[in-house]
Design a protein around this motif. Structure first.
Motif, PDB file in Angstrom:
ATOM      1  N   VAL A 287       0.850  -1.187   0.000  1.00 19.16           N
ATOM      2  CA  VAL A 287       0.000   0.000   0.000  1.00 19.16           C
ATOM      3  C   VAL A 287       0.882   1.232   0.000  1.00 19.16           C
ATOM      4  CG1 VAL A 287      -1.968  -1.141   1.094  1.00 19.16           C
ATOM      5  CG2 VAL A 287      -0.226  -0.091   2.514  1.00 19.16           C
ATOM      6  N   ILE A 288       0.270   2.383  -0.203  1.00 20.53           N
ATOM      7  CA  ILE A 288       1.002   3.640  -0.377  1.00 20.53           C
ATOM      8  C   ILE A 288       1.525   4.162   0.965  1.00 20.53           C
ATOM      9  CG2 ILE A 288       0.759   6.016  -1.219  1.00 20.53           C
ATOM     10  CD1 ILE A 288       0.621   3.878  -3.395  1.00 20.53           C
ATOM     11  N   CYS A 289       2.700   4.778   0.914  1.00 18.61           N
ATOM     12  CA  CYS A 289       3.324   5.429   2.073  1.00 18.61           C
ATOM     13  C   CYS A 289       2.312   6.348   2.757  1.00 18.61           C
ATOM     14  CB  CYS A 289       4.520   6.238   1.584  1.00 18.61           C
ATOM     15  SG  CYS A 289       5.364   7.227   2.823  1.00 18.61           S
ATOM     16  N   GLU A 290       2.339   6.380   4.078  1.00 19.26           N
ATOM     17  CA  GLU A 290       1.356   7.157   4.819  1.00 19.26           C
ATOM     18  C   GLU A 290       1.752   8.622   5.009  1.00 19.26           C
ATOM     19  OE1 GLU A 290      -0.023   5.130   8.350  1.00 19.26           O
ATOM     20  OE2 GLU A 290      -0.080   3.225   7.273  1.00 19.26           O
ATOM     21  N   CYS A 291       2.859   9.047   4.377  1.00 16.82           N
ATOM     22  CA  CYS A 291       3.216  10.465   4.370  1.00 16.82           C
ATOM     23  C   CYS A 291       2.399  11.116   3.251  1.00 16.82           C
ATOM     24  CB  CYS A 291       4.703  10.641   4.102  1.00 16.82           C
ATOM     25  SG  CYS A 291       5.223  12.355   4.079  1.00 16.82           S
ATOM     26  N   GLY A 292       1.695  12.176   3.561  1.00 11.65           N
ATOM     27  CA  GLY A 292       0.818  12.813   2.579  1.00 11.65           C
ATOM     28  C   GLY A 292       1.498  13.108   1.256  1.00 11.65           C
ATOM     29  N   HIS A 293       0.800  12.902   0.151  1.00 12.58           N
ATOM     30  CA  HIS A 293       1.235  13.176  -1.214  1.00 12.58           C
ATOM     31  C   HIS A 293       2.311  12.223  -1.725  1.00 12.58           C
ATOM     32  CE1 HIS A 293      -1.031  16.901  -1.471  1.00 12.58           C
ATOM     33  NE2 HIS A 293      -0.532  17.264  -0.310  1.00 12.58           N
ATOM     34  N   CYS A 294       2.698  11.227  -0.952  1.00 14.07           N
ATOM     35  CA  CYS A 294       3.728  10.288  -1.408  1.00 14.07           C
ATOM     36  C   CYS A 294       3.045   9.122  -2.102  1.00 14.07           C
ATOM     37  CB  CYS A 294       4.560   9.798  -0.237  1.00 14.07           C
ATOM     38  SG  CYS A 294       5.872   8.649  -0.745  1.00 14.07           S
TER      39      CYS A 294
ATOM     40  N   GLY B 190      10.217  19.366  -1.709  1.00 12.39           N
ATOM     41  CA  GLY B 190       8.962  18.665  -1.910  1.00 12.39           C
ATOM     42  C   GLY B 190       8.897  17.361  -1.138  1.00 12.39           C
ATOM     43  N   VAL B 191       7.696  16.853  -0.958  1.00 13.59           N
ATOM     44  CA  VAL B 191       7.476  15.605  -0.241  1.00 13.59           C
ATOM     45  C   VAL B 191       8.163  14.434  -0.943  1.00 13.59           C
ATOM     46  CG1 VAL B 191       5.666  13.943   0.386  1.00 13.59           C
ATOM     47  CG2 VAL B 191       5.367  16.342   0.890  1.00 13.59           C
ATOM     48  N   ASP B 192       8.394  14.560  -2.240  1.00 15.84           N
ATOM     49  CA  ASP B 192       9.050  13.488  -2.981  1.00 15.84           C
ATOM     50  C   ASP B 192      10.572  13.498  -2.823  1.00 15.84           C
ATOM     51  OD1 ASP B 192       9.620  15.760  -4.415  1.00 15.84           O
ATOM     52  OD2 ASP B 192       8.630  15.107  -6.249  1.00 15.84           O
ATOM     53  N   GLY B 193      11.113  14.506  -2.121  1.00 10.71           N
ATOM     54  CA  GLY B 193      12.557  14.593  -1.924  1.00 10.71           C
ATOM     55  C   GLY B 193      13.275  15.393  -2.981  1.00 10.71           C
ATOM     56  N   TRP B 194      12.545  15.904  -3.958  1.00  4.87           N
ATOM     57  CA  TRP B 194      13.150  16.761  -4.962  1.00  4.87           C
ATOM     58  C   TRP B 194      13.060  18.214  -4.488  1.00  4.87           C
ATOM     59  CZ3 TRP B 194      15.013  12.716  -6.653  1.00  4.87           C
ATOM     60  CH2 TRP B 194      14.337  11.690  -7.296  1.00  4.87           C
ATOM     61  N   ALA B 195      14.029  19.020  -4.918  1.00  2.06           N
ATOM     62  CA  ALA B 195      14.041  20.438  -4.564  1.00  2.06           C
ATOM     63  C   ALA B 195      13.368  21.236  -5.668  1.00  2.06           C
ATOM     64  CB  ALA B 195      15.475  20.918  -4.376  1.00  2.06           C
ATOM     65  N   LEU B 196      12.551  22.202  -5.276  1.00  2.00           N
ATOM     66  CA  LEU B 196      11.891  23.090  -6.230  1.00  2.00           C
ATOM     67  C   LEU B 196      12.665  24.399  -6.293  1.00  2.00           C
ATOM     68  CD1 LEU B 196       9.425  23.734  -8.074  1.00  2.00           C
ATOM     69  CD2 LEU B 196       8.306  24.653  -6.021  1.00  2.00           C
ATOM     70  N   PHE B 197      13.008  24.804  -7.512  1.00  2.00           N
ATOM     71  CA  PHE B 197      13.701  26.067  -7.758  1.00  2.00           C
ATOM     72  C   PHE B 197      12.873  26.898  -8.720  1.00  2.00           C
ATOM     73  CE2 PHE B 197      17.159  23.518  -6.207  1.00  2.00           C
ATOM     74  CZ  PHE B 197      18.048  24.408  -5.631  1.00  2.00           C
ATOM     75  N   ASP B 198      13.086  28.234  -8.678  1.00  2.00           N
ATOM     76  CA  ASP B 198      12.473  29.106  -9.674  1.00  2.00           C
ATOM     77  C   ASP B 198      13.518  30.038 -10.260  1.00  2.00           C
ATOM     78  OD1 ASP B 198      12.877  31.153  -7.825  1.00  2.00           O
ATOM     79  OD2 ASP B 198      10.789  31.693  -7.653  1.00  2.00           O
ATOM     80  N   SER B 199      13.163  30.682 -11.371  1.00  2.00           N
ATOM     81  CA  SER B 199      14.069  31.623 -12.032  1.00  2.00           C
ATOM     82  C   SER B 199      14.416  32.759 -11.084  1.00  2.00           C
ATOM     83  CB  SER B 199      13.402  32.225 -13.277  1.00  2.00           C
ATOM     84  OG  SER B 199      12.961  31.237 -14.158  1.00  2.00           O
ATOM     85  N   ALA B 200      15.693  33.081 -11.018  1.00  2.00           N
ATOM     86  CA  ALA B 200      16.097  34.237 -10.221  1.00  2.00           C
ATOM     87  C   ALA B 200      15.623  35.525 -10.887  1.00  2.00           C
ATOM     88  CB  ALA B 200      17.610  34.250 -10.029  1.00  2.00           C
TER      89      ALA B 200
END
Length: 187
Positions: A28-35, A115-125
């Motif tokens: 079953v799916i991980c119990e951490c939200g959005h995972c 992010g909950v998935d372990g990836w980092a979110l970046f935006d344009s400077a």
């Protein structure tokens, strides 16, 4: 109602930690939200008791954020060592591991969130000449995973959408300041 010698109302209040921990057989799916990854190991929930089953990445985050409970679990008799289930892979565990700025395809990007998935979110400077802001998620090797272009006027709405639909462990203090106003707690 009287209790002899002021005993606690819950007789198990001082018992040793005996949670239902260990490997999970169910798919079953991980119990951490959005995972959306499969559960691998069940651990005691640090806030209110009980237990919760996580995927390997969220077991690693649990180890990072709950070292005392982790050590108590490791000392339990008859329980498989949770360490073999704590696999980080190329994911970030904490916001502090993520660089504040990177370059993606020659474009300067700044950290927004973990992010909950372990990836980092970046935006344009700096937005493009046509007013577009690039958002990109990257892994621990700083390799881009997903990229989207958003009109500058909708950048805050995108971050809010990302938090709600993709899930965020931590927002960068500057991103929090931009979304909610007020002073940054950084530095």
């Amino acid at each position: 109602m009287s209790r002899p010698r002021s005993q606690p109302w819950y007789s198990g209040a001082h018992r040793a930690l005996e949670p239902d921990v260990g490997p999970v057989d169910e798919h079953v799916i991980c119990e951490c939200g959005h995972c959306d990854r499969e559960q691998s190991y069940r651990l005691p929930w640090p806030v209110i008791g009980g237990d919760i089953a996580y995927c390997e990445y969220h077991v690693a985050r649990y180890r990072e954020h709950n070292p005392e409970i982790w050590e108590r679990v490791r000392r339990l008799d008859g329980v498989d060592d949770p360490g073999i289930y704590a696999t980080v892979g190329n994911r970030f565990l904490t916001l502090n591991e993520i660089p504040k700025e990177i370059a993606v395809d020659g474009e300067k990007m700044r950290r927004v969130a973990l992010g909950v998935d372990g990836w980092a979110l970046f935006d344009s400077a700096e937005p493009d000449d046509d007013g577009l802001v690039h958002f990109v998620t990257v892994d621990r090797d700083l390799e881009p995973r997903e990229c989207v272009e958003i009109d500058r006027s909708s950048a805050g709405d995108f971050v809010s959408w990302f938090r709600e639909h993709e899930g965020v462990h931590d927002l960068d203090p500057d991103a929090r300041k931009a979304l909610y106003g007020g002073e940054s707690d950084a530095e």
